[in-house]
Write an enzyme that holds these catalytic residues in place. Structure first.
Site, short mmCIF file in Angstrom:
data_model
loop_
_atom_site.label_atom_id
_atom_site.label_comp_id
_atom_site.label_asym_id
_atom_site.label_seq_id
_atom_site.Cartn_x
_atom_site.Cartn_y
_atom_site.Cartn_z
N THR A 31 -6.06 -1.21 10.12
CA THR A 31 -5.53 -0.52 11.28
C THR A 31 -5.37 -0.93 12.61
O THR A 31 -6.42 -1.63 12.95
CB THR A 31 -6.79 0.74 11.38
OG1 THR A 31 -7.02 1.30 9.98
CG2 THR A 31 -5.87 2.09 11.97
N ARG B 11 -8.19 19.65 8.34
CA ARG B 11 -7.09 19.75 9.22
C ARG B 11 -7.09 21.21 9.80
O ARG B 11 -7.54 22.22 9.13
CB ARG B 11 -5.59 19.22 8.44
CG ARG B 11 -5.91 18.02 8.16
CD ARG B 11 -4.27 17.64 7.54
NE ARG B 11 -4.22 16.30 7.08
CZ ARG B 11 -4.07 15.32 7.82
NH1 ARG B 11 -3.67 15.28 8.94
NH2 ARG B 11 -4.13 14.02 7.45
N LYS C 266 -13.00 2.72 1.33
CA LYS C 266 -12.83 2.68 2.75
C LYS C 266 -13.90 3.33 3.40
O LYS C 266 -14.57 4.35 3.00
CB LYS C 266 -11.42 3.65 2.82
CG LYS C 266 -10.04 3.19 2.25
CD LYS C 266 -9.04 4.33 2.36
CE LYS C 266 -8.55 4.38 3.96
NZ LYS C 266 -7.50 5.32 3.74
N ARG D 264 0.83 -1.18 -0.03
CA ARG D 264 0.03 -0.06 -0.11
C ARG D 264 0.91 1.32 0.10
O ARG D 264 1.75 1.31 0.80
CB ARG D 264 -0.99 -0.05 1.30
CG ARG D 264 -1.74 1.37 1.55
CD ARG D 264 -2.61 1.25 2.72
NE ARG D 264 -2.98 2.45 3.11
CZ ARG D 264 -2.81 2.99 4.43
NH1 ARG D 264 -1.76 2.66 5.09
NH2 ARG D 264 -3.73 4.22 4.54
#
Length: 467
Positions: A275, A73, A217, A32
């Protein structure tokens, strides 16, 4: 052979040829590329390096490019903010000036429109918990619920808030263009919210004449609510437990994971559990017992693949991580699986043909399933139904299809030339398996192939005995 596939995220800890070689030797099937941290120059260097190592070792290794997606962010800060419970933190957009003691700018100007009083704002992977008190023009006053230290450019999650960001940012479009040029095998689309997000990416890839597959995802509540339509539109699904675990209550996360794995088994789509699988091994040579149990659960649920992130990209023990995943997966697979594939929906005659072949293989000792596929569909159909013992050998004339099948449970992909006469192709495949020691005399070979009947080709299931 191990049936559960292993995905490794590449980075400074794993980018060198010798480490790549060791990772493949230990069992890595997919690499990945995390575009939240990767430059185009690095991608242009690493993809040929992966291809070279895979060819050298004779392995099918896929490249997965993971887009950054529309991340929200905080901006840059001159000094860190040390926030206490009860403090007021003001989030500003469009360069607004704040009169509060603590404030930070946010990169998403539309935040002021999407958010409302009472909403939760989670900053820095959920470490800092804020509640929105009020909005004033381009400023959002928030109360600090949990204390923490806020640095620059920290990720913001907005559980339950519908944001109006595009599924593909300008950065994503540039990254995808590089990925298409280099022939990456799969694109993972971050923060998928609805089917249209996947349709947009598929249309873009079609325009660029790319045959790369799309992995959705699952990272927020919207995706969980619309999971049926997202699974239907994607080629594969990733349960991305990092952001998802922030967006939903923690106690709901294992239930959502199991629901998605079950649905993918039912609807016939590969699924990845990702994860924090061996998070402690970023710094430790041994995992925690809880991590081993987490990995074992994903293997028992028969997820197609399990994924490592920081463990292999920046961790101190990347090769050891893959070795441990390999050991755990092999052991758990011997003890059986959850059997979710028994509820698989068989919609067409080809899926039903594959199902009959698997029933036959499950009834025979020393069975091997051999499937011939030009586009990967028949091989994926076979993998999705999870044969009890038999390994699936998928033969294809396409190198990209061979690599894409590297993410599919229980599948050993091989590239061979297909002949006009299907029998000649079957004989070539049998010869390959015999000469490589992948079959032994007396093995039962369940073959899913087409045969010529007059001027047409028809799907068939054959039983042969290995020589």
């Amino acid at each position: 052979m191990r049936k559960t596939k292993i995905i490794c995220t590449l980075g400074p800890a794993s980018e060198k040829p010798e480490i790549l070689r060791q990772l493949v030797d230990e069992g890595a099937n997919v690499f990945r590329l995390n575009m939240s941290h990767a430059s185009h120059q690095w991608v242009e260097e690493i993809v040929p390096r992966i291809r070279g190592v895979a060819e050298e070792l004779g392995r099918a290794v896929a490249v997965l490019m993971d887009t950054q997606g529309p991340a929200i962010r905080t901006g840059d800060l001159k000094t860190e903010l040390h926030l206490k419970a009860g403090d007021i933190l003001e989030l500003t957009v469009r360069g607004a000036k704040s009169e509060e003691a603590y404030s930070v700018d946010v990169n998403y100007e539309g935040l002021i429109n999407d958010i409302k009083e009472g909403d939760t704002v989670l900053v820095d992977n959920g470490v800092i918990h804020l509640i929105v008190l009020e909005k004033r023009e381009n400023r959002i006053r928030c109360k600090v619920i949990t204390p923490g230290t806020l640095g620059s450019r920290r990720h913001i999650n907005l559980p339950g808030v519908r944001v109006n960001l595009p599924p593909l940012t300008k950065k994503d479009l540039g990254d995808i263009a590089v990925g298409v040029e280099l022939g990456v095998d799969l694109f993972a689309l971050s923060f998928v919210r609805e089917r249209r997000d996947l349709d947009d990416l598929r249309e873009l890839l079609a325009q660029k004449k790319s045959k790369a597959q799309i992995m959705a995802k699952i990272e927020d509540q919207s995706a969980v609510r619309l999971i049926h339509e997202i699974i239907a539109a994607a080629d594969a699904i990733m349960v991305a437990r990092g952001d998802l675990g922030i967006e939903v209550p923690l106690e709901e996360l294992p239930i959502i994971q199991r629901k998605i794995v079950k649905l993918c088994a039912r609807l016939g789509k590969p699924v990845v559990v990702a994860t924090h699988m061996l998070e402690s091994m970023i710094h430790s040579p041994l995992p925690t017992r809880a991590e081993i149990t987490d990995v074992a659960n994903a293997v028992f649920e028969q997820a197609d693949a399990i994924m490592l992130s920081g463990e292999t990209s920046v961790g101190a023990y990347p090769v050891e991580c893959v070795r441990i995943l390999n050991r755990v997966a092999l052991r758990i697979e011997r003890s059986g699986g959850a059997g979710y594939a028994k509820a698989a929906v068989l919609e067409d005659i080809r899926q039903k043909t594959v199902s009959s072949a698997i029933v036959l293989a499950n009834s025979l000792p020393r069975a091997r399933i051999i499937v011939f596929t030009r586009h990967g569909t028949m091989a994926r159909n076979t993998s999705n139904l999870r044969p009890e013992q038999a390994t699936i050998f998928a033969f294809t004339p396409s190198e990209q299809v061979r690599r894409q099948l590297a993410v599919c449970w229980g599948t050993y992909p091989v590239r061979i030339k297909f002949f006009d006469d299907p029998n000649a192709t079957i004989e070539a495949a049998e010869k390959y398996l015999r000469e490589t020691g992948l079959t032994s005399p007396g093995d039962n070979l369940v073959i899913i192939s087409d045969l010529r009947a007059g001027d047409t080709l028809v799907d068939t299931v054959q039983l042969r005995t290995a020589k």
